[in-house]
Scaffold this active site. Structure first.
Site, PDB file in Angstrom:
ATOM      1  N   THR A  34      22.363  50.622  39.345  1.00 51.29           N
ATOM      2  CA  THR A  34      21.462  51.270  38.379  1.00 51.29           C
ATOM      3  C   THR A  34      21.140  52.709  38.797  1.00 51.29           C
ATOM      4  O   THR A  34      21.033  53.589  37.946  1.00 51.29           O
ATOM      5  CB  THR A  34      20.166  50.470  38.169  1.00 51.29           C
ATOM      6  OG1 THR A  34      19.661  50.060  39.432  1.00 51.29           O
ATOM      7  CG2 THR A  34      20.383  49.256  37.300  1.00 51.29           C
ATOM      8  N   PHE A  41      23.233  45.360  31.981  1.00 52.20           N
ATOM      9  CA  PHE A  41      23.429  44.867  30.609  1.00 52.20           C
ATOM     10  C   PHE A  41      22.442  43.775  30.222  1.00 52.20           C
ATOM     11  O   PHE A  41      22.157  43.568  29.063  1.00 52.20           O
ATOM     12  CB  PHE A  41      24.851  44.332  30.434  1.00 52.20           C
ATOM     13  CG  PHE A  41      25.869  45.404  30.607  1.00 52.20           C
ATOM     14  CD1 PHE A  41      25.590  46.694  30.190  1.00 52.20           C
ATOM     15  CD2 PHE A  41      27.095  45.139  31.190  1.00 52.20           C
ATOM     16  CE1 PHE A  41      26.532  47.713  30.356  1.00 52.20           C
ATOM     17  CE2 PHE A  41      28.032  46.151  31.361  1.00 52.20           C
ATOM     18  CZ  PHE A  41      27.748  47.432  30.945  1.00 52.20           C
ATOM     19  N   GLN A 106      29.639  41.203  41.580  1.00 50.92           N
ATOM     20  CA  GLN A 106      29.702  40.822  40.171  1.00 50.92           C
ATOM     21  C   GLN A 106      30.003  42.056  39.320  1.00 50.92           C
ATOM     22  O   GLN A 106      30.196  41.946  38.120  1.00 50.92           O
ATOM     23  CB  GLN A 106      28.346  40.252  39.714  1.00 50.92           C
ATOM     24  CG  GLN A 106      27.893  39.010  40.458  1.00 50.92           C
ATOM     25  CD  GLN A 106      26.457  38.649  40.091  1.00 50.92           C
ATOM     26  OE1 GLN A 106      25.495  39.227  40.605  1.00 50.92           O
ATOM     27  NE2 GLN A 106      26.294  37.710  39.192  1.00 50.92           N
ATOM     28  N   HIS A 124      34.166  39.501  38.772  1.00 44.53           N
ATOM     29  CA  HIS A 124      34.260  39.725  37.332  1.00 44.53           C
ATOM     30  C   HIS A 124      35.324  40.768  36.972  1.00 44.53           C
ATOM     31  O   HIS A 124      35.316  41.316  35.876  1.00 44.53           O
ATOM     32  CB  HIS A 124      32.883  40.114  36.761  1.00 44.53           C
ATOM     33  CG  HIS A 124      31.873  38.993  36.895  1.00 44.53           C
ATOM     34  ND1 HIS A 124      30.521  39.185  36.808  1.00 44.53           N
ATOM     35  CD2 HIS A 124      32.035  37.666  37.134  1.00 44.53           C
ATOM     36  CE1 HIS A 124      29.888  38.018  36.980  1.00 44.53           C
ATOM     37  NE2 HIS A 124      30.788  37.094  37.180  1.00 44.53           N
ATOM     38  N   CYS A 157      51.240  47.695  25.432  1.00 43.45           N
ATOM     39  CA  CYS A 157      52.080  47.735  26.634  1.00 43.45           C
ATOM     40  C   CYS A 157      53.362  48.527  26.354  1.00 43.45           C
ATOM     41  O   CYS A 157      54.010  48.326  25.324  1.00 43.45           O
ATOM     42  CB  CYS A 157      52.423  46.304  27.031  1.00 43.45           C
ATOM     43  SG  CYS A 157      53.484  46.148  28.469  1.00 43.45           S
ATOM     44  N   CYS A 160      56.491  45.763  26.648  1.00 41.49           N
ATOM     45  CA  CYS A 160      56.751  44.681  25.699  1.00 41.49           C
ATOM     46  C   CYS A 160      55.970  44.810  24.392  1.00 41.49           C
ATOM     47  O   CYS A 160      56.111  43.975  23.506  1.00 41.49           O
ATOM     48  CB  CYS A 160      56.446  43.331  26.362  1.00 41.49           C
ATOM     49  SG  CYS A 160      54.697  42.967  26.498  1.00 41.49           S
ATOM     50  N   SER A 196      20.998  41.606  42.519  1.00 44.43           N
ATOM     51  CA  SER A 196      21.415  40.548  41.594  1.00 44.43           C
ATOM     52  C   SER A 196      20.230  39.628  41.338  1.00 44.43           C
ATOM     53  O   SER A 196      19.494  39.301  42.260  1.00 44.43           O
ATOM     54  CB  SER A 196      22.570  39.729  42.171  1.00 44.43           C
ATOM     55  OG  SER A 196      22.856  38.631  41.328  1.00 44.43           O
TER      56      SER A 196
HETATM   57 ZN   LIG Z   1      53.594  43.767  28.342  1.00 41.71          ZN
END
Ligand SMILES: [Zn+2]
Length: 262
Positions: A34, A41, A106, A124, A157, A160, A196
């Protein structure tokens, strides 16, 4: 404890635990960032007071990748300019001194690494990177940001054509590296919790594991936490103040070579 603030005796007690620990780890949450200008959040001024948390679910992302990325792009503007603060730096210093062996966080802001912490587990994930949901290829976030800013929303991407997703854990997704974090907690005889409220599981199990194995728990948080009752020391003040004082005290104790054992 009440309005204890940065109580000198609490700082001393915490320093004493850490200096005498064989294997101490840190566990951090939003409160350590902070002071870097990153809003918590979940806090009273938090993001989820303005937006529905639904936008950060994996289902929403899969169904509305464009809206998700427009929201995420906006959120990133704050995070990318954020710099590590004195609490991150003090923690990195404790790691380089060998007092703290690893940081389990976290947070997704990458500020521990920016401050110099080496052994960081990001439960996370991280917003410094995005991954292709089809082939898994990873992209640095600045590459992704350029795609978005040049009009490719959602970003795709190069290999792909799959949709890219921030490498953060969205609501509805499992946390990352939890087994490694648990193993670390199980071999630790002290955990320093910073910023936390210990309400988000499974992350909040980490201090519980340390306690269960007979280790000590130190909690630095502005507000009371869900796990204050398992803490050996509760330091209720700003993460930056507490961490600076704690680092000073530990350096002083090490110089004197006089550690008080209880
Ligand atoms: Zn890809």
């Amino acid at each position: 404890m009440g309005e204890a603030g940065c109580d000198v005796r609490d700082i001393e007690e915490a320093a004493n635990i850490l200096v005498n620990a064989r294997h101490a780890i840190a566990f951090t949450g939003a409160g350590i960032s902070t002071e870097s200008g990153i809003p918590d959040f979940r806090g009273p001024q938090g993001l989820w007071k303005q937006y529905s948390p639904e936008i950060a679910t994996i289902d929403y992302f899969l169904q509305h990748p464009k809206e998700f990325w427009l929201f995420y792009r906006m959120r990133m503007s704050t995070l990318f300019t954020a710099k590590p603060n004195r609490a991150h730096r003090a923690l990195a210093e404790l790691e380089s001194m060998g007092v703290i062996k690893a940081v389990i966080t976290q947070n997704v802001d990458g500020l521990h690494q920016a401050a110099g912490s080496k052994n960081v587990i990001e439960l996370h994930g991280t917003m410094r990177r995005a991954v292709c949901i089809a082939c898994g290829r990873a992209y640095p976030m600045d590459v992704v940001t350029r795609k978005i800013d040049s009009g490719q929303v959602p970003p795709l991407c190069d290999e792909c054509g799959g949709v890219l997703k921030p490498d953060t854990v969205l609501f509805g997704e499992p946390v990352k590296d939890f087994d490694r974090a648990r193993e670390l907690a199980m071999i630790s005889d002290a955990v320093l919790v910073v910023g936390s409220s210990l309400t988000v599981y499974p992350a909040a199990y980490i201090p519980l594991f340390v306690k269960e194995m007979g280790g000590k728990v130190i909690i630095i948080n502005m507000e009371p936490t869900e796990l204050d009752y398992i803490a050996d020391v509760n330091i209720r003040c700003k993460a930056g103040d507490a961490m600076e004082k704690l680092l000073e005290k530990i350096i002083e104790m090490r110089k004197q070579g006089t550690t008080v054992t209880q």
